[in-house]
Design an enzyme around this catalytic site. Structure first.
Site, PDB file in Angstrom:
ATOM      1  N   GLU A 266      55.758  51.881  50.107  1.00 47.44           N
ATOM      2  CA  GLU A 266      54.773  51.827  49.302  1.00 47.44           C
ATOM      3  C   GLU A 266      55.873  52.166  47.650  1.00 47.44           C
ATOM      4  O   GLU A 266      55.368  53.487  47.180  1.00 47.44           O
ATOM      5  CB  GLU A 266      53.860  51.845  49.905  1.00 47.44           C
ATOM      6  CG  GLU A 266      52.723  51.594  48.645  1.00 47.44           C
ATOM      7  CD  GLU A 266      51.988  52.220  47.160  1.00 47.44           C
ATOM      8  OE1 GLU A 266      53.055  52.065  45.947  1.00 47.44           O
ATOM      9  OE2 GLU A 266      51.396  53.418  47.811  1.00 47.44           O
ATOM     10  N   CYS A 300      51.381  55.166  40.855  1.00 48.23           N
ATOM     11  CA  CYS A 300      52.842  54.120  40.851  1.00 48.23           C
ATOM     12  C   CYS A 300      52.419  52.639  40.458  1.00 48.23           C
ATOM     13  O   CYS A 300      52.888  51.974  40.218  1.00 48.23           O
ATOM     14  CB  CYS A 300      52.952  53.815  41.661  1.00 48.23           C
ATOM     15  SG  CYS A 300      52.787  54.464  43.811  1.00 48.23           S
TER      16      CYS A 300
HETATM   17  C1  UN1 Z   1      50.117  55.881  43.672  1.00 53.42           C
HETATM   18  O1  UN1 Z   1      50.650  55.971  42.277  1.00 53.42           O
HETATM   19  O2  UN1 Z   1      50.994  56.213  44.691  1.00 53.42           O
HETATM   20  O3  UN1 Z   1      45.688  52.037  42.442  1.00 53.42           O
HETATM   21  C2  UN1 Z   1      49.082  55.158  44.956  1.00 53.42           C
HETATM   22  C3  UN1 Z   1      46.057  53.824  42.289  1.00 53.42           C
HETATM   23  C4  UN1 Z   1      45.391  54.629  43.517  1.00 53.42           C
HETATM   24  C5  UN1 Z   1      47.056  54.785  44.194  1.00 53.42           C
HETATM   25  C6  UN1 Z   1      47.785  54.936  43.106  1.00 53.42           C
HETATM   26  N1  UN1 Z   1      44.525  54.229  44.124  1.00 53.42           N
HETATM   27  O4  UN1 Z   1      45.985  53.826  40.836  1.00 53.42           O
END
Ligand code: UN1
Length: 515
Positions: A266, A300
């Site tokens: 991921e 992310c």
């Molecule tokens: C991440 O930034 O690694 O949807 C995950 C979202 C969070 C998860 C982000 N529930 O922004």
């Protein structure tokens, strides 16, 4: 200032960073310092793992796996349920520690713990739903079915920005699937990891399954990338789940592939929103603010590219800039603050370099971009008037920089939206059913997440989370992500007295008694 919180979470001024059935001396790696990104002050120190420390943790995970896999899945779920209860009790403390160490605002720190609790609840339910299919056999008196078996010790590599929620995405699911695990957190957020391990240890001490060796949940904090590389190269670890940058994923993925292991990646996002002239613009403005400037641009799923229909671009951008200027920046534990610091000095430097490149490539910085004149890694969030062909727009800069671009035809916007290497999250704002469905069609967004009238970030745990292309293709958290943590086994049972072969193949040897 927050010593009582640290005490309650079992943290000392200096801590072992390796749990291998017990907290071990962890003398192999250097001592690292956890800094509060809002003040630059030391929160606590952590002794990190050397190779021998790491090996001890993996040995514990291997030992535990032998027994854990034989514990009925609902009984494994019961342990996870108790972890969820324990997390509820310390939600405020652990949330605050996330705020202190990762710099997230208070509600987001607590939100992370809530995400862990949600994952526990989800995984408890899952522990009775690890379904396998049954298929009709073409042969008489035969039955075919598939079943899902525990896989082995899982390696979990997490990033600083979701330092505990992403552990829960993996650990709670792995645990009910019958896997043991070894967690390598980001060296920028070692304390929250130690705190989580302490919580899990307490639950297991009070309610653990008696009489088995080894340790299901293990922790290995490394000072740099080394511990992640040990995991990636280690044939004792059949699955490596890694969250972080594309560069990290490329390295980990290649190493795991080299030994024909399984990886669940991921990685980076470069998430886009298409804002149609047919959208509710007030709704869109609020959504864009949270998605682009929330978490100081360090998710992310952070919104980095905004494609606005040319007919509303000027008006919307003006409102956006006004809103950006009013975002309260400050100590993330203080009420009312919406944007805390970047994680460290390096992140600030990278952002400043990106702003320089933006100027060189002809981007126009409409607001923000200064470093605040105070201790800590504070920056103003930035809105840039940009063009999709600026090379930097295709890159993920892990900072609050939003590129605003315009489009005329939806088709053109979708093309530009998909023209980056990453494929994590995306959204369209429109009240037109046709536009929304086009965005969600096979010719629409190419991302793992595609939303309508809601921003790119802040996903719930119920859906599988992850993305395509250089985002790595892995899926964590909800839906049927659990399948990655198990091995699939197809079983055929012959309960008749004959041995018919599939596809009508005949293979008769004269074995009857000729007397
Ligand atoms: C991440 O930034 O690694 O949807 C995950 C979202 C969070 C998860 C982000 N529930 O922004």
């Amino acid at each position: 200032m927050f010593d009582d919180v640290l005490n309650r979470l079992g943290l000392a001024a200096e801590n072992s960073g390796v749990y291998a059935g017990e907290w071990i001396e962890a003398s192999g790696g250097p001592v690292i310092v956890s800094l509060n990104p809002a003040t630059g002050e030391t929160i606590a120190r952590v002794r990190t793992a050397g190779r021998a420390d790491y090996d001890r943790a993996v040995e514990q995970a291997e030992l535990a796996f032998r027994d854990w896999r034989m514990v009925p899945a609902p009984a494994r779920g019961e342990i996870v349920r108790r972890i969820g209860l324990a997390l509820r009790e310390c939600k405020a403390d652990l949330g605050l520690l996330v705020t202190l160490e990762a710099g997230k605002i208070k509600s987001e720190g607590e939100g992370e713990v809530q995400e862990m609790i949600d994952m526990c609840d989800f995984s408890v339910g899952l522990s009775r739903q690890l379904y396998g299919l049954t298929m009709p056999s073409e042969r008489p008196r035969h039955r075919i079915f598939e079943q899902w078996q525990p896989l082995g010790p899982v390696g979990i590599i997490t990033a600083f920005n979701f330092p505990v929620a992403v552990w829960a995405w993996n650990a709670t699911v792995a645990a009910v699937c019958g896997d043991s695990m070894i967690w390598k957190p980001s060296p920028h957020t070692p304390l929250v990891a130690i705190a989580v391990q302490n919580i899990v240890n307490r639950v297991l001490a009070d309610h653990g399954v008696a009489g088995f060796e080894g340790s299901v949940f293990n922790l290995c904090i490394g000072a740099g990338n080394e511990a992640g590389e040990w995991i990636a190269d280690d044939p004792r670890i059949p699955l490596v789940s890694a969250t972080g940058s594309c560069a990290m994923g490329r390295s980990v993925g290649a190493k795991v592939a080299q030994r024909l292991g399984r990886s669940l990646l991921e990685l980076g996002g470069n998430n886009g929103v298409i804002l149609s002239e047919k959208a509710d613009r007030d709704l869109a403005l609020r959504a864009v603010l949270f998605a682009a400037a929330g978490t100081a641009g360090q998710r992310c799923t952070t919104l980095r590219r905004l494609f606005v229909h040319e007919s509303i671009a000027d008006e919307f951008t003006k409102k956006l800039v006004t809103a950006y200027r009013s975002i309260p920046i400050g100590n993330p534990w203080e009420d009312g603050v919406l944007m805390g610091p970047l994680i460290n000095e390096k992140a600030v430097e990278r952002m400043m370099q990106a702003l320089e490149t933006i100027r060189q490539q002809g981007g126009e910085i409409l607001c923000g971009g200064n470093r605040l004149d105070r201790p800590g890694n504070f920056v103003e969030p930035v809105v840039v008037r940009a063009r999709p062909d600026m090379p930097i727009v295709a890159e993920e800069t892990f900072a609050p920089i939003l590129y605003v671009m315009t489009y005329r035809e939806l088709e053109e916007a979708i093309l530009a939206h998909n023209a980056v290497a990453q494929g994590l999250s995306s959204a369209i704002f429109t009240d037109s059913l046709g536009e929304a469905e086009r965005f969600l069609s096979p010719a629409g967004s190419d991302c793992g997440i595609a939303n309508v009238n809601i921003g790119t970030s802040g996903a719930e745990i119920g859906g599988a989370f992850g993305g395509e292309k250089e985002t790595g293709g892995g899926r964590e958290a909800g839906a049927d992500s659990w399948k990655a943590y198990m091995r699939r086994q197809t079983c055929t049972i012959n309960w008749g007295g004959d041995l018919p072969l599939a596809q009508g193949v005949r293979f008769e040897v004269g074995v009857e008694d000729r007397g």
